[in-house]
Write a protein that holds these residues in place. Structure first.
Motif, PDB file in Angstrom:
ATOM      1  N   TRP A  87       0.788  -1.218  -0.196  1.00 51.08           N
ATOM      2  CA  TRP A  87      -0.105  -0.180   0.121  1.00 51.08           C
ATOM      3  C   TRP A  87       0.876   1.218  -0.179  1.00 51.08           C
ATOM      4  CZ3 TRP A  87      -3.017   1.654   4.976  1.00 51.08           C
ATOM      5  CH2 TRP A  87      -3.752   2.858   4.690  1.00 51.08           C
ATOM      6  N   GLN A  88       1.907   1.134   0.717  1.00 53.28           N
ATOM      7  CA  GLN A  88       2.918   2.376   0.740  1.00 53.28           C
ATOM      8  C   GLN A  88       3.628   2.612  -0.406  1.00 53.28           C
ATOM      9  OE1 GLN A  88       6.236   1.876   3.242  1.00 53.28           O
ATOM     10  NE2 GLN A  88       5.979   3.859   4.307  1.00 53.28           N
ATOM     11  N   LEU A  89       4.026   1.606  -0.949  1.00 50.29           N
ATOM     12  CA  LEU A  89       4.552   1.857  -2.343  1.00 50.29           C
ATOM     13  C   LEU A  89       3.642   2.035  -3.359  1.00 50.29           C
ATOM     14  CD1 LEU A  89       6.636  -1.555  -2.158  1.00 50.29           C
ATOM     15  CD2 LEU A  89       7.625   0.789  -2.133  1.00 50.29           C
ATOM     16  N   ALA A 108      -2.432  11.231  -3.172  1.00 48.68           N
ATOM     17  CA  ALA A 108      -1.491  10.176  -2.975  1.00 48.68           C
ATOM     18  C   ALA A 108      -0.550  10.622  -1.825  1.00 48.68           C
ATOM     19  CB  ALA A 108      -0.443  10.098  -4.417  1.00 48.68           C
ATOM     20  N   ALA A 109      -0.170  11.780  -1.547  1.00 47.82           N
ATOM     21  CA  ALA A 109       0.540  12.066  -0.401  1.00 47.82           C
ATOM     22  C   ALA A 109      -0.018  11.520   0.869  1.00 47.82           C
ATOM     23  CB  ALA A 109       0.927  13.628  -0.158  1.00 47.82           C
ATOM     24  N   ALA A 110      -1.415  11.859   0.818  1.00 45.29           N
ATOM     25  CA  ALA A 110      -2.299  11.501   2.010  1.00 45.29           C
ATOM     26  C   ALA A 110      -2.326   9.909   2.260  1.00 45.29           C
ATOM     27  CB  ALA A 110      -3.780  11.950   2.114  1.00 45.29           C
ATOM     28  N   GLU A 111      -2.430   9.336   1.113  1.00 42.91           N
ATOM     29  CA  GLU A 111      -2.223   7.842   1.112  1.00 42.91           C
ATOM     30  C   GLU A 111      -1.153   7.209   1.652  1.00 42.91           C
ATOM     31  OE1 GLU A 111      -4.517   4.882  -0.065  1.00 42.91           O
ATOM     32  OE2 GLU A 111      -6.141   6.759   0.585  1.00 42.91           O
ATOM     33  N   TYR A 112      -0.012   7.965   1.382  1.00 47.03           N
ATOM     34  CA  TYR A 112       1.404   7.439   1.781  1.00 47.03           C
ATOM     35  C   TYR A 112       1.338   7.789   3.217  1.00 47.03           C
ATOM     36  CZ  TYR A 112       6.329   6.987   1.950  1.00 47.03           C
ATOM     37  OH  TYR A 112       7.625   6.504   2.583  1.00 47.03           O
ATOM     38  N   LEU A 268      -5.743   2.485  -6.032  1.00 49.88           N
ATOM     39  CA  LEU A 268      -6.271   3.539  -4.861  1.00 49.88           C
ATOM     40  C   LEU A 268      -7.539   3.817  -5.281  1.00 49.88           C
ATOM     41  CD1 LEU A 268      -3.063   5.591  -4.034  1.00 49.88           C
ATOM     42  CD2 LEU A 268      -3.639   3.724  -3.193  1.00 49.88           C
ATOM     43  N   LYS A 269      -8.390   4.604  -4.526  1.00 52.61           N
ATOM     44  CA  LYS A 269      -9.608   5.127  -4.907  1.00 52.61           C
ATOM     45  C   LYS A 269      -9.602   6.446  -4.824  1.00 52.61           C
ATOM     46  CE  LYS A 269     -11.616   1.263  -2.392  1.00 52.61           C
ATOM     47  NZ  LYS A 269     -12.383   0.634  -1.367  1.00 52.61           N
ATOM     48  N   PRO A 270      -9.310   7.299  -5.987  1.00 50.93           N
ATOM     49  CA  PRO A 270      -9.397   8.648  -6.106  1.00 50.93           C
ATOM     50  C   PRO A 270     -10.459   9.547  -5.998  1.00 50.93           C
ATOM     51  CG  PRO A 270      -9.468   7.574  -8.182  1.00 50.93           C
ATOM     52  CD  PRO A 270      -9.741   6.582  -7.298  1.00 50.93           C
ATOM     53  N   ALA A 271     -11.666   8.824  -5.983  1.00 45.61           N
ATOM     54  CA  ALA A 271     -13.033   9.883  -6.344  1.00 45.61           C
ATOM     55  C   ALA A 271     -13.834   9.972  -5.187  1.00 45.61           C
ATOM     56  CB  ALA A 271     -13.545   9.173  -7.703  1.00 45.61           C
ATOM     57  N   ARG A 272     -14.686  10.848  -5.200  1.00 42.46           N
ATOM     58  CA  ARG A 272     -15.784  11.045  -4.138  1.00 42.46           C
ATOM     59  C   ARG A 272     -16.954  10.579  -4.879  1.00 42.46           C
ATOM     60  NH1 ARG A 272     -18.500  16.122  -4.510  1.00 42.46           N
ATOM     61  NH2 ARG A 272     -17.546  17.727  -5.957  1.00 42.46           N
ATOM     62  N   VAL A 273     -17.862  10.218  -4.308  1.00 39.36           N
ATOM     63  CA  VAL A 273     -19.125   9.658  -4.570  1.00 39.36           C
ATOM     64  C   VAL A 273     -19.828  10.617  -5.625  1.00 39.36           C
ATOM     65  CG1 VAL A 273     -21.640   8.944  -3.943  1.00 39.36           C
ATOM     66  CG2 VAL A 273     -19.645   8.572  -2.306  1.00 39.36           C
ATOM     67  N   THR A 274     -19.924  11.845  -5.407  1.00 41.63           N
ATOM     68  CA  THR A 274     -20.323  12.684  -6.450  1.00 41.63           C
ATOM     69  C   THR A 274     -21.717  12.648  -6.555  1.00 41.63           C
ATOM     70  OG1 THR A 274     -18.019  12.607  -7.520  1.00 41.63           O
ATOM     71  CG2 THR A 274     -19.990  13.746  -8.904  1.00 41.63           C
ATOM     72  N   GLY A 275     -22.387  11.575  -7.042  1.00 43.35           N
ATOM     73  CA  GLY A 275     -23.776  11.306  -7.107  1.00 43.35           C
ATOM     74  C   GLY A 275     -24.109   9.808  -7.359  1.00 43.35           C
ATOM     75  N   LYS A 276     -25.377   9.521  -7.024  1.00 40.70           N
ATOM     76  CA  LYS A 276     -25.645   7.991  -6.999  1.00 40.70           C
ATOM     77  C   LYS A 276     -25.625   7.486  -8.123  1.00 40.70           C
ATOM     78  CE  LYS A 276     -28.301   8.204  -2.741  1.00 40.70           C
ATOM     79  NZ  LYS A 276     -29.796   7.832  -1.912  1.00 40.70           N
ATOM     80  N   HIS A 277     -25.975   8.208  -9.364  1.00 40.75           N
ATOM     81  CA  HIS A 277     -26.078   7.787 -10.835  1.00 40.75           C
ATOM     82  C   HIS A 277     -24.916   8.399 -11.774  1.00 40.75           C
ATOM     83  CE1 HIS A 277     -29.768   6.209  -9.538  1.00 40.75           C
ATOM     84  NE2 HIS A 277     -30.462   7.472  -9.249  1.00 40.75           N
ATOM     85  N   VAL A 278     -23.959   8.711 -11.019  1.00 38.22           N
ATOM     86  CA  VAL A 278     -22.678   9.416 -11.795  1.00 38.22           C
ATOM     87  C   VAL A 278     -21.816   8.017 -12.197  1.00 38.22           C
ATOM     88  CG1 VAL A 278     -20.814  10.839 -11.921  1.00 38.22           C
ATOM     89  CG2 VAL A 278     -23.074  11.652 -10.805  1.00 38.22           C
TER      90      VAL A 278
END
Length: 497
Positions: A87-89, A108-112, A268-278
């Motif tokens: 995960w760190q790598l 990416a920095a926050a994930e690290y 990694l998971k880079p997105a926010r929910v944004t909308g249920k049908h997006v």
């Protein structure tokens, strides 16, 4: 005497089926390591901080024996350590790939930083498994620990002898790991059949969870069950669903991190929910500051919801009342990225709002126990009945499990000494009876994996039982091979059946 708005109990149920050596992605070991990194580590850290602050009876934590076994397993401990390093790598690689793309580079920095912190936490506090850490939380009284049957079977569908064995063995396994036997359990899937309280009483279980409809929604106090002294607590669904509703629960808010959208090049998971049908390709980048603001809003909303519910119940009953909100532990961090921060905020804000926060044991001590109730056959699943585990979609599995139990009870076991072949055969049978497999099939969630797992464990039981019955010299070797894959319960003794 201090007066309160009422009493609030948070109950967390920690459970995964046995996963080491049984597949990797997208279910299997990856499922375990994600939940470990994103739920179990932060929740344990949160509870340790509360303990260090001198807080007591903060919440009730259920840990199933089969999960505890995985979190103590030497293979799993080595593998999750490697997973955390990977995960760190991955985060480091994301920083390179996303350089110049401000929000993604920040992510990416926050994930690290998160991966590095998790590695440090694991290497300092989890080196010898979960049990020493869990024992310290139990000993400090920051939690009340709930146990359960060995492999989380749906108890109403079990033969009474198998049901009693699964519960006794599960409680004994927990006592071995933490030094004391739990007085309460989270009944798997909140499954109940009339009369089960007698088995609970015989096993020393004093309290258990049911879903709110089992009490016809009257969850303002715990109730003794039937003619026993065993007490049941019902989930308050009005409050619980404020978080866990698939239609309007907090985790689906547009600002929160999207569980289902991956940047597969870095994992990694880079997105926010944004909308249920997006669709995933159109989702907005995750914004931690926006998510943090939303968490604060949802902490306040939940506290307001609990206070309003307690006042409503007091007006109806004329006395101080109880609210029990119960969730899967894996919701916090694994499914809902912001969940642990929300949990911390809620547990600090509720006492400030005049709410007594305590455990199920503490609620009993505070006097929240009503008169006896006759519970119906029930569960927490769809329809609040047994259909998820006993419906048409899984009728073949129910039939197979019934026959498996018949063969299990007919397994010849020598009385004078431990029999490693019989012991491992019983382990395989118990793993086949896990409620997870039927749930996953009915809900069409990795159904093929679930059917395969149930079938494989049943076949291993039958192979070991046949070799054992025939006195085949290969039996011990086959049992050792099976134990290398599913060596979950070294204490299990087939003679206890």
């Amino acid at each position: 005497m201090t007066t309160h708005e009422g009493t609030f109990c948070l109950v967390l149920h920690s459970h995964l089926p046995w996963l080491p050596h049984h597949g990797t992605w997208p279910v299997g070991e990856e499922w375990l390591y994600q939940a470990w990194a994103h739920s179990y580590l932060p929740i344990a850290g949160l509870l340790r901080r509360f303990a260090d602050e001198g807080r007591r009876d903060v919440l009730t934590l259920g840990v199933t024996p089969v999960l505890a076994a995985q979190l103590d397993d030497p293979y799993a401990l080595r593998a999750v350590h490697e997973w955390l390093g990977t995960w760190q790598l991955r985060a480091q690689e994301a920083g390179t790939l996303w350089r110049g793309r401000e929000r993604l580079a920040d992510l990416a920095a926050a994930e690290y930083r998160a991966a590095t912190s998790a590695l440090e936490e694991f290497e300092t506090r989890w080196r010898h498994g979960f049990s020493p850490l869990l024992r310290s939380l139990v000993d400090s009284d920051v939690i009340e620990l709930l146990g359960g049957p060995l492999t989380h079977p749906f108890q109403p569908l079990l033969d009474e002898r198998v049901r009693a064995f699964a519960l006794r063995s599960g409680l004994a396994d927990t006592a071995l790991r933490v030094g004391r036997c739990p007085e309460g359990i989270w009944a798997p899937e909140c499954g109940y059949a009339p009369g089960m309280e007698r088995g609970y009483a015989a096993a020393g279980v004093r309290r258990f969870l049911v879903d709110g409809p089992s009490l016809r929604g009257d969850t303002a106090s715990a109730r003794t069950v039937g003619e026993s002294d065993v007490v049941c607590f019902g989930r308050d669904l009005d409050v619980t669903y404020r978080v866990w509703s698939p239609k309007a629960g907090y985790p689906g808010h547009p600002a929160y991190r999207d569980f289902h959208t991956w940047a597969h090049e870095v994992g990694l998971k880079p997105a926010r929910v944004t909308g249920k049908h997006v669709p995933p390709r159109h989702k907005e980048p995750y914004d931690p500051a926006l998510a943090a603001d939303t968490v604060r809003t949802h902490v306040k909303d939940f506290v307001d919801t609990v206070v309003a519910r307690l006042r409503e119940l007091r007006a109806r009953t004329g006395r101080e009342s109880l609210v029990v909100a119960a969730y899967d532990t894996e919701l916090f961090g694994h499914w809902w990225h912001e969940g642990p921060v929300w949990l911390d905020g809620v547990l600090r804000a509720l006492p400030e709002a005049g709410v007594r926060v305590t455990t199920l044991r503490g609620a009993i001590e505070a006097g929240h126990v009503g008169g006896p109730v006759q519970l119906p056959a029930s569960s927490w699943g769809s329809g609040k009945d047994w259909r998820v585990w006993d419906g048409e979609q899984v009728a073949d599995m129910v039939g197979a499990n019934t026959e498996l139990q018949r063969r299990l009870l007919a397994l010849p076991v020598a009385r004078g000494h431990r029999d490693v072949v019989a012991d491992q055969a019983v382990v395989e049978a118990m793993l086949a009876l896990s409620s997870d497999w039927a749930f996953m099939v009915t809900k069409d969630s990795a159904a093929d994996y679930a059917r395969r797992r149930a079938r494989e464990h049943t076949e291993r039981f039958d192979e070991l039982a046949a070799l054992h019955r025939a006195g085949d010299p290969a039996a011990a070797e086959r049992a050792a091979a099976s134990r290398a894959r599913t060596g979950a319960f070294g204490r299990l003794d087939a003679r206890d059946l």
